[in-house]
Enzyme design. Sequence first.
Site, PDB file in Angstrom:
ATOM      1  N   GLU A  85     -12.985   4.600  11.679  1.00 22.22           N
ATOM      2  CA  GLU A  85     -13.998   5.391  12.343  1.00 22.22           C
ATOM      3  C   GLU A  85     -14.453   4.610  13.570  1.00 22.22           C
ATOM      4  O   GLU A  85     -14.916   3.474  13.458  1.00 22.22           O
ATOM      5  CB  GLU A  85     -15.161   5.599  11.379  1.00 22.22           C
ATOM      6  CG  GLU A  85     -16.100   6.720  11.704  1.00 22.22           C
ATOM      7  CD  GLU A  85     -17.155   6.854  10.626  1.00 22.22           C
ATOM      8  OE1 GLU A  85     -18.345   6.869  10.997  1.00 22.22           O
ATOM      9  OE2 GLU A  85     -16.815   6.922   9.425  1.00 22.22           O
ATOM     10  N   ASP A 122     -28.134   6.098  14.007  1.00 21.32           N
ATOM     11  CA  ASP A 122     -27.714   4.701  14.040  1.00 21.32           C
ATOM     12  C   ASP A 122     -28.895   3.765  13.829  1.00 21.32           C
ATOM     13  O   ASP A 122     -29.942   3.911  14.458  1.00 21.32           O
ATOM     14  CB  ASP A 122     -27.051   4.373  15.386  1.00 21.32           C
ATOM     15  CG  ASP A 122     -25.775   5.145  15.615  1.00 21.32           C
ATOM     16  OD1 ASP A 122     -25.210   5.634  14.618  1.00 21.32           O
ATOM     17  OD2 ASP A 122     -25.352   5.263  16.766  1.00 21.32           O
TER      18      ASP A 122
END
Length: 284
Positions: free
Chosen positions: A59, A70
Site C-alpha cells: 500500500e 492519518d
Amino acid sequence: MNKKMNKTSSGSRIENKLKDVPARGDKGLIAYITAGDPNLDATVELALAMGEAGADVLELGVPFSDPVADGPVIQAASQRALAGGVTVRGIIGAVEQIRQHSDVPLVLMTYYNPVYQYGLERFAADVAEAGGDGLILPDLPPEESGALLRATDKYPIDLIPLVTPNTPDRRLPLICERAGGFIYCVSVTGVTGERESIVTDFSAMTAGVRRHSPLPVAVGFGIARPEQAVAVARHCDAVVVGSALVNIIARHSGAPGMVDAVCRRVRDLKNALTGPEVSDVAAL
C-alpha cells in the site's frame, strides 16, 4: 509482464492474492509506506525489498496536505514527501517501476482531492497502465463514489472501502456492494498510529462484513508488532501495518541500513502470520 493484466474473470490480483494466502493456512500481510518518503527512488527500492521480505500486498500512501485519517507519523512522512517535491504523476511513475520487477499487488491510498484534481478517469487510466491494482480513499463515502466508480469500472482498478467500529450494520450492504479487492476494517475509531492495545470486537465487525461480501477481509490501524498481528489475524484474512514501518523509515532516513531495518520488521510480521501457530488461530 503485461502490466494491464491485473484483473481476470476470476478476480483481481489483490483479491486472488489475499484468498490464496489463507487457503495455505497462513494470513496475509499488507504493508504500507508513504510514497516519496524519503524520496521516490527509495520508495521503489523499499517496495521491491518488502515484497521479497514477505509483504503480500503493498500500500503506497499518496501524500495530501489535509489528511483526515492519518496519525502524526504518517502526517509527518507526507509532509517530508511533499517538501521533497513528490507529485501524483511521480508516484504513478514509481508504481510503473515497481511493476516492471514485481507481481506484488499495489494499492494507492490517498484522499479524494488529489484524485479529483488529477482527473478521475485520467487517474484510473494512468494507474492501471502503470500496473496499479487498487485505490483506497478514506474520505469518500459510498453515497458519493459514483463518479469514481464509473471511472475505475473502465479499468482493472479495485476501489477498496473502509468499515469502522462505528459503521452501523444497515450501511454494510451499501459499502460492500461495489467493493473490490478486499474490505478494509479499521481497528479503532480515530487515526492511524501504533497502539499498545486494541479492544475492538473484531469478531463481530468482520462477521458482519462477511455476511455481505465474499471478498477477503483485512484489519488495519494500530497494528505494529508480530504478537498484535497474530491476535488480530484470528478474525480476518490479512492485517495491515503502516505507521510502524513509516516510523522505521523516519528513524533510518538517509542511513544505509534503512531498507534492511524495514524488511526485518516485515519478515518478523510475516513469519508470525505463517505456519502452525497462525493455522491453529485461523481454525478458531
